[in-house]
Design a protein around this motif. Structure first.
Motif, PDB file in Angstrom:
ATOM      1  N   GLY A 136       0.828  -1.202   0.000  1.00  0.00           N
ATOM      2  CA  GLY A 136       0.000   0.000   0.000  1.00  0.00           C
ATOM      3  C   GLY A 136       0.860   1.249   0.000  1.00  0.00           C
ATOM      4  O   GLY A 136       1.539   1.555  -0.981  1.00  0.00           O
ATOM      5  N   ASP A 137       0.859   1.985   1.136  1.00  0.00           N
ATOM      6  CA  ASP A 137       1.687   3.179   1.220  1.00  0.00           C
ATOM      7  C   ASP A 137       3.155   2.776   1.328  1.00  0.00           C
ATOM      8  O   ASP A 137       3.491   1.634   1.616  1.00  0.00           O
ATOM      9  CB  ASP A 137       1.266   4.054   2.399  1.00  0.00           C
ATOM     10  CG  ASP A 137       1.318   3.280   3.721  1.00  0.00           C
ATOM     11  OD1 ASP A 137       1.430   2.038   3.675  1.00  0.00           O
ATOM     12  OD2 ASP A 137       1.238   3.911   4.776  1.00  0.00           O
ATOM     13  N   ALA A 138       4.045   3.740   1.069  1.00  0.00           N
ATOM     14  CA  ALA A 138       5.483   3.453   1.073  1.00  0.00           C
ATOM     15  C   ALA A 138       6.236   4.653   1.620  1.00  0.00           C
ATOM     16  O   ALA A 138       5.806   5.796   1.469  1.00  0.00           O
ATOM     17  CB  ALA A 138       5.972   3.114  -0.331  1.00  0.00           C
ATOM     18  N   GLU A 139       7.354   4.381   2.258  1.00  0.00           N
ATOM     19  CA  GLU A 139       8.203   5.434   2.814  1.00  0.00           C
ATOM     20  C   GLU A 139       9.639   5.172   2.401  1.00  0.00           C
ATOM     21  O   GLU A 139      10.136   4.045   2.493  1.00  0.00           O
ATOM     22  CB  GLU A 139       8.089   5.481   4.334  1.00  0.00           C
ATOM     23  CG  GLU A 139       8.828   6.654   4.953  1.00  0.00           C
ATOM     24  CD  GLU A 139       8.561   6.783   6.439  1.00  0.00           C
ATOM     25  OE1 GLU A 139       9.201   7.632   7.081  1.00  0.00           O
ATOM     26  OE2 GLU A 139       7.714   6.028   6.962  1.00  0.00           O
ATOM     27  N   PHE A 140      10.335   6.233   1.906  1.00  0.00           N
ATOM     28  CA  PHE A 140      11.696   6.110   1.424  1.00  0.00           C
ATOM     29  C   PHE A 140      12.571   7.179   2.062  1.00  0.00           C
ATOM     30  O   PHE A 140      12.110   8.293   2.318  1.00  0.00           O
ATOM     31  CB  PHE A 140      11.757   6.262  -0.102  1.00  0.00           C
ATOM     32  CG  PHE A 140      10.922   5.257  -0.857  1.00  0.00           C
ATOM     33  CD1 PHE A 140      11.410   4.002  -1.141  1.00  0.00           C
ATOM     34  CD2 PHE A 140       9.643   5.587  -1.276  1.00  0.00           C
ATOM     35  CE1 PHE A 140      10.634   3.079  -1.836  1.00  0.00           C
ATOM     36  CE2 PHE A 140       8.862   4.675  -1.965  1.00  0.00           C
ATOM     37  CZ  PHE A 140       9.366   3.415  -2.247  1.00  0.00           C
ATOM     38  N   ARG A 141      13.831   6.847   2.296  1.00  0.00           N
ATOM     39  CA  ARG A 141      14.866   7.804   2.667  1.00  0.00           C
ATOM     40  C   ARG A 141      15.780   7.966   1.463  1.00  0.00           C
ATOM     41  O   ARG A 141      16.383   6.991   1.003  1.00  0.00           O
ATOM     42  CB  ARG A 141      15.657   7.317   3.881  1.00  0.00           C
ATOM     43  CG  ARG A 141      14.847   7.259   5.174  1.00  0.00           C
ATOM     44  CD  ARG A 141      14.502   8.651   5.659  1.00  0.00           C
ATOM     45  NE  ARG A 141      13.767   8.610   6.922  1.00  0.00           N
ATOM     46  CZ  ARG A 141      14.339   8.647   8.115  1.00  0.00           C
ATOM     47  NH1 ARG A 141      15.657   8.694   8.209  1.00  0.00           N
ATOM     48  NH2 ARG A 141      13.605   8.610   9.209  1.00  0.00           N
ATOM     49  N   LEU A 142      15.896   9.191   0.957  1.00  0.00           N
ATOM     50  CA  LEU A 142      16.605   9.420  -0.293  1.00  0.00           C
ATOM     51  C   LEU A 142      17.592  10.574  -0.139  1.00  0.00           C
ATOM     52  O   LEU A 142      17.323  11.552   0.581  1.00  0.00           O
ATOM     53  CB  LEU A 142      15.617   9.750  -1.422  1.00  0.00           C
ATOM     54  CG  LEU A 142      14.564   8.686  -1.722  1.00  0.00           C
ATOM     55  CD1 LEU A 142      13.504   9.249  -2.659  1.00  0.00           C
ATOM     56  CD2 LEU A 142      15.202   7.441  -2.324  1.00  0.00           C
ATOM     57  N   ASP A 143      18.720  10.460  -0.840  1.00  0.00           N
ATOM     58  CA  ASP A 143      19.667  11.568  -0.889  1.00  0.00           C
ATOM     59  C   ASP A 143      19.044  12.732  -1.662  1.00  0.00           C
ATOM     60  O   ASP A 143      18.236  12.518  -2.573  1.00  0.00           O
ATOM     61  CB  ASP A 143      20.960  11.127  -1.566  1.00  0.00           C
ATOM     62  CG  ASP A 143      21.705  10.079  -0.759  1.00  0.00           C
ATOM     63  OD1 ASP A 143      21.577  10.103   0.484  1.00  0.00           O
ATOM     64  OD2 ASP A 143      22.406   9.241  -1.366  1.00  0.00           O
TER      65      ASP A 143
END
Length: 357
Positions: A136-143
């Protein structure tokens, strides 16, 4: 006395100034120690009414550019310890993503595939896949940088560009998608779901070669396809010969369209026999012709079986150096055996019947 008082003032004044500096420094140190960090940005409320974001994601593509995107999926599972998480987080941004079928629908909890691509290409000229998530929902840590966010829900897809800094961003994506449930039946309503029926789904536009873009192939009856809201060209095949029906079907956002294709065809089995009701002769080569003389299908064997569209046909049977002809008709839904008789008496009676008609 006067001289003594001057001495006392000269001694007390520096002491008072020194005490004042100490007092001010202590207050500043106390204020700094009690200061609390700012709370993180909150995630979007799934139950809140849909409203256009202040900086909406710009929809770039309706479909994933397959030639550019890498086929290798790299799971997003960064390893961080408790001691380094805070320090690394200061150099990255957080991106929280959710998706809806329509602006008024609830967020999707399953079936989504999120892919994050770097906007720069690698040495092979492909976009680099940075992270992926399913569900479903998604969470990312990105530069910090510019990325392409590809969202897939079945065959409904969207690609968007987003700029990441060191802050927390929350985005709600509206896919504007629906679905089709496929079914097939004969003219009289008899269900064909257990027969050899398949569906191919195409886009409506033609390319420079005059061909439509194939979206999905060999879809079975009863299947549900998730598609972007649009009109699609559907080709249904009953059997492998000429029982083909085409239709344009519209997919509405947030709706499931049930599409039933009606076929006018029947299953025909051919037999070469010496007399009516006799045993089929093996090693027979068959050709089925249209009224215009075009070959519809060819086969070899004692019991060739075909699904043929409604109409008139001519069967040509070749065995032991001899050729036998027989004209027959196909009525919708009337599956049957068609016998081609080798006896001269039978052939003569057939010729008399044809000449009298």
């Amino acid at each position: 006395m006067f001289f003594a008082s001057r001495i006392i003032r000269s001694v007390l004044l520096p002491l008072m100034l020194f005490a004042s500096l100490l007092s001010g420094g202590g207050l500043a140190a106390h204020a700094q120690s009690t200061q609390t960090p700012l709370p993180p940005a909150v995630k979007p409320d799934p139950n809140a009414p849909s409203a256009p974001p202040e900086e909406p994601i710009i929809n770039l593509l309706d479909r994933e550019p397959e030639p550019l995107f890498s086929d290798t999926l790299v799971p997003y599972a960064p390893a961080r310890s408790v001691t380094t998480d805070v320090l690394e987080g200061l150099d990255q941004g957080a991106l929280y993503l959710m998706a809806k079928l329509t602006p008024d629908s609830s967020p999707l909890n399953d079936g989504l595939i999120w892919r994050i691509y770097s906007e720069t290409t690698n040495t092979d000229g492909r976009l680099q896949l940075v992270a992926t998530s399913q569900g479903g929902d998604a969470e990312f840590r990105l530069d910090p940088g510019t990325y392409l966010v590809h969202t897939a829900y079945g065959f409904a897809q969207a690609t968007n560009r987003i700029v990441i800094g060191k802050e927390v961003q929350s985005k709600m994506l509206t896919l504007n998608a629906g679905g089709i449930k496929f079914g097939a039946a004969l003219k009289d309503g008899e269900d064909l779901d257990d027969r050899i029926v398949s569906f191919d789904i195409y886009g409506m536009d033609f390319d420079e070669r005059g061909e439509r873009d194939l979206i999905a192939s060999n879809v079975k009856p009863g299947s549900i396809l998730r598609l972007s809201a649009d009109t699609y060209h559907v080709v249904s095949r009953y059997g492998d010969v000429n029982a083909v029906v085409r239709a344009d079907i519209q997919v509405l956002p947030g709706k499931l369209t049930e599409a039933t294709i009606f076929h006018k065809a029947a299953d025909i089995t051919l037999k070469l026999v010496n007399e009516r009701g006799g045993e089929a002769i093996a090693n027979t080569t068959w050709s089925v012709l249209s009224p215009g003389g075009d070959i519809v299908v060819e086969a070899t064997g004692a019991f060739p079986d075909f699904v043929l569209a409604e109409g008139e046909y001519e069967a040509i049977a070749r065995n032991n150096g001899r050729t036998y002809l027989h004209t027959f008709e196909v009525a919708p839904g009337e599956d049957r055996e068609v016998e081609v008789v080798t006896s001269m008496a039978e052939l003569a009676s057939q010729e008399e019947t044809v000449s009298s008609n």
